[in-house]
Design an enzyme around this catalytic site. Structure first.
Site, PDB file in Angstrom:
ATOM      1  N   GLY A 160       0.798  -1.218   0.000  1.00  0.00           N
ATOM      2  CA  GLY A 160       0.000   0.000   0.000  1.00  0.00           C
ATOM      3  C   GLY A 160       0.826   1.261   0.000  1.00  0.00           C
ATOM      4  O   GLY A 160       0.297   2.362  -0.018  1.00  0.00           O
ATOM      5  N   ARG A 215       3.866 -11.245  -7.539  1.00  0.00           N
ATOM      6  CA  ARG A 215       3.764 -10.051  -8.358  1.00  0.00           C
ATOM      7  C   ARG A 215       2.793  -9.104  -7.638  1.00  0.00           C
ATOM      8  O   ARG A 215       2.066  -9.523  -6.735  1.00  0.00           O
ATOM      9  CB  ARG A 215       3.204 -10.425  -9.738  1.00  0.00           C
ATOM     10  CG  ARG A 215       3.998 -11.507 -10.450  1.00  0.00           C
ATOM     11  CD  ARG A 215       5.099 -10.914 -11.290  1.00  0.00           C
ATOM     12  NE  ARG A 215       5.980 -11.956 -11.826  1.00  0.00           N
ATOM     13  CZ  ARG A 215       7.060 -11.665 -12.547  1.00  0.00           C
ATOM     14  NH1 ARG A 215       7.402 -10.419 -12.801  1.00  0.00           N
ATOM     15  NH2 ARG A 215       7.825 -12.638 -13.003  1.00  0.00           N
ATOM     16  N   SER A 237      -0.791  -2.889  -6.438  1.00  0.00           N
ATOM     17  CA  SER A 237       0.227  -1.837  -6.445  1.00  0.00           C
ATOM     18  C   SER A 237       0.954  -1.803  -7.783  1.00  0.00           C
ATOM     19  O   SER A 237       0.816  -2.715  -8.592  1.00  0.00           O
ATOM     20  CB  SER A 237       1.224  -2.099  -5.315  1.00  0.00           C
ATOM     21  OG  SER A 237       2.058  -3.181  -5.650  1.00  0.00           O
ATOM     22  N   THR A 252       7.733  -6.982  -5.112  1.00  0.00           N
ATOM     23  CA  THR A 252       9.167  -7.282  -5.084  1.00  0.00           C
ATOM     24  C   THR A 252       9.558  -8.159  -6.277  1.00  0.00           C
ATOM     25  O   THR A 252      10.612  -7.956  -6.887  1.00  0.00           O
ATOM     26  CB  THR A 252       9.543  -7.965  -3.759  1.00  0.00           C
ATOM     27  OG1 THR A 252       9.300  -7.033  -2.715  1.00  0.00           O
ATOM     28  CG2 THR A 252      10.999  -8.375  -3.727  1.00  0.00           C
ATOM     29  N   ASP A 303      -8.379  -6.426  -1.903  1.00  0.00           N
ATOM     30  CA  ASP A 303      -7.256  -7.032  -1.195  1.00  0.00           C
ATOM     31  C   ASP A 303      -7.672  -7.077   0.267  1.00  0.00           C
ATOM     32  O   ASP A 303      -7.343  -6.189   1.045  1.00  0.00           O
ATOM     33  CB  ASP A 303      -6.022  -6.153  -1.412  1.00  0.00           C
ATOM     34  CG  ASP A 303      -4.732  -6.853  -0.988  1.00  0.00           C
ATOM     35  OD1 ASP A 303      -4.782  -8.052  -0.674  1.00  0.00           O
ATOM     36  OD2 ASP A 303      -3.684  -6.192  -0.962  1.00  0.00           O
ATOM     37  N   SER A 363      -2.773 -15.479   2.436  1.00  0.00           N
ATOM     38  CA  SER A 363      -1.882 -15.424   1.282  1.00  0.00           C
ATOM     39  C   SER A 363      -0.424 -15.342   1.739  1.00  0.00           C
ATOM     40  O   SER A 363       0.434 -16.116   1.312  1.00  0.00           O
ATOM     41  CB  SER A 363      -2.259 -14.200   0.442  1.00  0.00           C
ATOM     42  OG  SER A 363      -1.273 -13.917  -0.503  1.00  0.00           O
ATOM     43  N   LYS A 374      -2.258   1.482   2.614  1.00  0.00           N
ATOM     44  CA  LYS A 374      -3.318   0.482   2.723  1.00  0.00           C
ATOM     45  C   LYS A 374      -3.915   0.502   4.129  1.00  0.00           C
ATOM     46  O   LYS A 374      -5.123   0.459   4.294  1.00  0.00           O
ATOM     47  CB  LYS A 374      -2.767  -0.906   2.395  1.00  0.00           C
ATOM     48  CG  LYS A 374      -3.842  -1.956   2.403  1.00  0.00           C
ATOM     49  CD  LYS A 374      -3.290  -3.328   2.079  1.00  0.00           C
ATOM     50  CE  LYS A 374      -2.895  -3.443   0.630  1.00  0.00           C
ATOM     51  NZ  LYS A 374      -2.178  -4.700   0.353  1.00  0.00           N
TER      52      LYS A 374
END
Lengths: 503, 503
Positions: free
Chosen positions: B178, B205, B209, B213, B266, B274, B298
């Site tokens: 976020g 992935r 956003s 990373t 999300d 997750s 976020k």
């Protein structure tokens, strides 16, 4: 050379149902220049019209260069000609999605936010998964009375509206469903309009059931009327029995129903808004709601029925409608037929006062017609029921039904199913119970309602004595695959007919 | 002649993303015999493999007779050869859909029911709208701790699992996201593994956003490792910086994320499941969670962060993991870059101790590395932070980062974006605030993260004095269309940079 950003339209002949899909070649300049990839949401402009579609990327074997392919629904919505120039660009942000997110997170929406969502869905700005998310977020009692009222109003305003000059009171009836074979509407509408009530009935196709009234009536006459045809039929006969589709009354509801059907979801708030928006748009203001209650009907108990009735009364009050909810027995299937054809046979038998008319369907239809007549006259329920009986038994209802069908395009012959098969008992005893849900499932697996001839005809009712080998029902289908598929389900679910000794 | 019910496979070259679609001709015998229509869900058998796909009906120009077309993902999932015989039949009823319906209606699910749903999703039995419905039903705090725990376990069990013999303690870190540009992981992993911690980092992935990373690391080295490659890299270097995709750790999560991304959703419970499922599957048992809090991050406030931390601690306890949640400042973007390329530049600058390294990114990475080192050693936060500083400033972290990249396939050069444009100020004053959400939106509209080169580089930070015409940021894109699209958004959202006089 074509102008930058433009492509020629190509009718690929791919039927994706209502979801609009466009197809572009991976080596297409516009794809590369605009950064379009698989599943990008695009806005397509073709002349005055535009829509939002999901992109599928295709290899060069599928499309000529400089062409963009369209799914059938997108092609028809945009009224395209082969080779016509269209423009594709990134879809604009859909503003109402922030309201959807608010709802997902459990907050109440105001009328403006609900209007925005319904308006955007009606303009085809939502993808199927976004509609699925909206329906899920509203299910499970998560809509307040104010939200359902706003939803109803928004759905009315996104479509056509009928007005009946000189008529203060316009009637309608609706069954909340969940009970296979409960096909009272054609009979009730015939009786009520024979008594002089104006009752412009439009029905949806089935959502989760094996047949809706529109599917059944489709077997007997033309139901896909235009708005003008519908107005003419009602002006001539005082009533109609039309499908909701073409007339564009609360058309957004049809877009929602398509996804509800795929999700097998039919939630309270959506149900109330769906029913009342259709009625208000049709110009009705006195509405009878039939609520069958039974352990395997949509409404399992009186508490659920009361909750739903409360929503109906609340929204009706806000919209200045007169609604009467009546609870009926949903313990077992009404009549003998399940599926469009078989339910149509039962309806005709009742209207013609045939010896083989299912008595339960006759009684149910008379009860509901009586309720409507008493809403109209203010007479007692008993007197109104007696009036309904006289209209049915004298043949007036059958004459009126034929008048309505004639006005809609004529009474059709029922086309027999090409395949059928008996479902037989393997045990002995009394038929104690039938499972409505699984009977409906069985008829759907046989192909109902999209195959009109598919469905079943019950050969026994609860209470009957059963011997092994006795036919419990006849299964009908349009194809051997569907017949086999439904038979397989029956083999695994024999206990949907509960046969035993009474305890 | 082919055997009844069989068709030849045809690779149509249509990319529908992950949703499996098959195409059959409307005049195909099997369609007619089985009663298949547009959007029917079919089960396709090809040798040992099978999957459920959605049917699109096509005209005879698209396919030869007796052939069935496949979308790219369906083709690859079934590992088909052109012309290979396959069988198509009605999809069996998906049993776990009744559990989904239970959840939609607000009931808590038990572990068995959640297992069923996740198992069926992993076997590709759910359509996209069904996955959307599941995610929506679970969003908005509607998952209990027990449900999130069960969801985490179910997701671990549907994929591969790594074990690290002889290692009691295996570490990992994760940022809940976020906050654009908050690309600390490559730096933290380099420092921690240089200090001797085993830290097998896999990253998703981006969900919502402009870069995750994995997207950023993809710019610098090979990230799509197989499970065997990943094990080798970690065994050699003590760490890795890989993408989650190919290694099959909690692969169902990737199916969910695809729909979450399309819905821009999300949710808390899904987020915890997750994150932890990926870590548990990777064999980690000591996990640092970075929670940036800020008005446009976020997590908007400490209360939200505490709620989320409580879920993490609750699930961690049930799964016997050690979790430490740390709240960090999410008031503004970290570093200067947003988007894969630009964030990679910031990461390299910090690791190389360059003069233009963003000090905020350096400090944030050092703080998090210090927290990990203290989880490992039990030393004080201050001593651990000092240790992290020494590892970074001595160049050990950079050496270790290069070792990891070399083991993964070598350090790559960053490829410049072909299009860029300056976003300039139109007013004068001090930069008071930046809106993280809209900055992220801007980078996404420019094409991030699917275009690695797309994104933005901030030219100013909060507190700077601004004069009209001064560049606030540089926008990068792969295509002029995307650049124009993002610029248009900026024109309509100039106030995402709040310029004025301090009150």
């Amino acid at each position: 050379m074509i102008k930058s950003g433009q492509l020629h339209a190509f009718h690929l002949g791919i039927d994706t149902h209502e979801e609009a899909v466009v197809y572009m070649r991976s080596d297409c300049d516009i794809c590369r220049a605009e950064g379009f990839t698989a599943n990008t949401r695009l806005q397509i402009h073709a002349g005055e019209k535009n829509l939002i579609a999901t992109l599928n990327i295709v290899s060069h074997s599928v499309l000529p260069p400089d062409f963009i392919g369209f799914s059938n629904s997108a092609w028809h919505y945009l009224r395209l000609q082969h080779g016509q120039l269209v423009r594709a660009r990134h879809a604009p942000l859909v503003n109402s999605l922030s309201a959807l997110r608010k709802k997902i997170y459990g907050h109440e929406l105001n009328a403006l936010e609900i209007n925005g969502i319904i308006h955007d869905i009606s303009r085809r700005l939502y993808s199927d998964i976004e509609i699925a998310s909206f329906l899920t977020a509203c299910a499970g009692g998560r809509l307040s009375l104010a939200e359902i009222t706003a939803l109803t109003r928004a759905m009315v305003h996104t479509g056509n509206q009928l007005h009946w000059p000189g008529k203060d009171r316009v009637f309608d009836k609706h069954c909340v469903g969940g009970l296979p074979g409960n096909r009272t509407s054609p009979i009730v509408i015939a009786i009520a309009s024979a008594a002089g009530l104006m009752i412009p009935k439009t029905s949806s196709r089935a959502i989760t059931s094996p047949a809706g009234t529109a599917d059944t009536m489709d077997v007997l006459t033309e139901v896909d009327l235009t708005l003008e045809q519908l107005q003419k039929v009602v002006t001539e006969t005082g009533a109609c029995l039309a499908a909701g589709g073409k007339v564009g009354l609360s058309p957004t509801d049809d877009l929602l129903i398509r996804i509800e059907r795929a999700l097998d979801l039919d939630s309270e708030g959506q149900l109330v808004a769906s029913v009342l928006s259709k009625k208000v748009a049709a110009g009705s203001n006195h509405i009878l709601i039939d609520m069958p209650v039974g352990p395997t009907a949509k409404l399992r108990n009186l508490e659920q029925a009361d909750q739903l009735a409360e929503l109906f009364y609340g929204v009706a009050a806000a919209l200045q409608l007169k609604v009467r909810c009546v609870i009926t027995d949903g313990a077992q299937t009404i009549g003998y037929g399940i599926g469009p054809n078989e339910e149509a046979r039962d309806v005709l038998a009742v209207l013609r006062n045939s010896a083989d008319a299912p008595p339960d369907l006759t009684e149910r239809a008379l009860y509901l017609a009586g309720q409507l007549l008493s809403m109209h006259s203010g007479d007692s329920d008993t007197a109104s029921l007696q009036q309904a009986r006289e209209i049915l038994y004298s043949g007036q209802a059958w004459q009126q039904f034929k008048r309505i069908c004639d006005a809609q395009g004529g009474l059709k012959e029922i086309v027999e199913a090409p395949y059928h098969s008996e479902l037989r008992a393997t045990s002995e005893g009394r038929l104690l119970k039938m499972d409505n849900r699984r009977l409906a499932q069985l008829a759907k697996l046989a192909g109902a309602p999209s195959s009109a001839a598919a469905g079943l005809r019950l050969r026994v009712k609860v209470g009957a004595s059963i011997v092994p080998g006795q036919p419990l029902a006849t299964l009908y289908a349009d194809s051997p695959g569907e017949l086999a598929y439904a038979r397989e389900y029956f083999r695994q679910n024999r206990d949907l007919f509960q046969i035993g000794t009474t305890s």
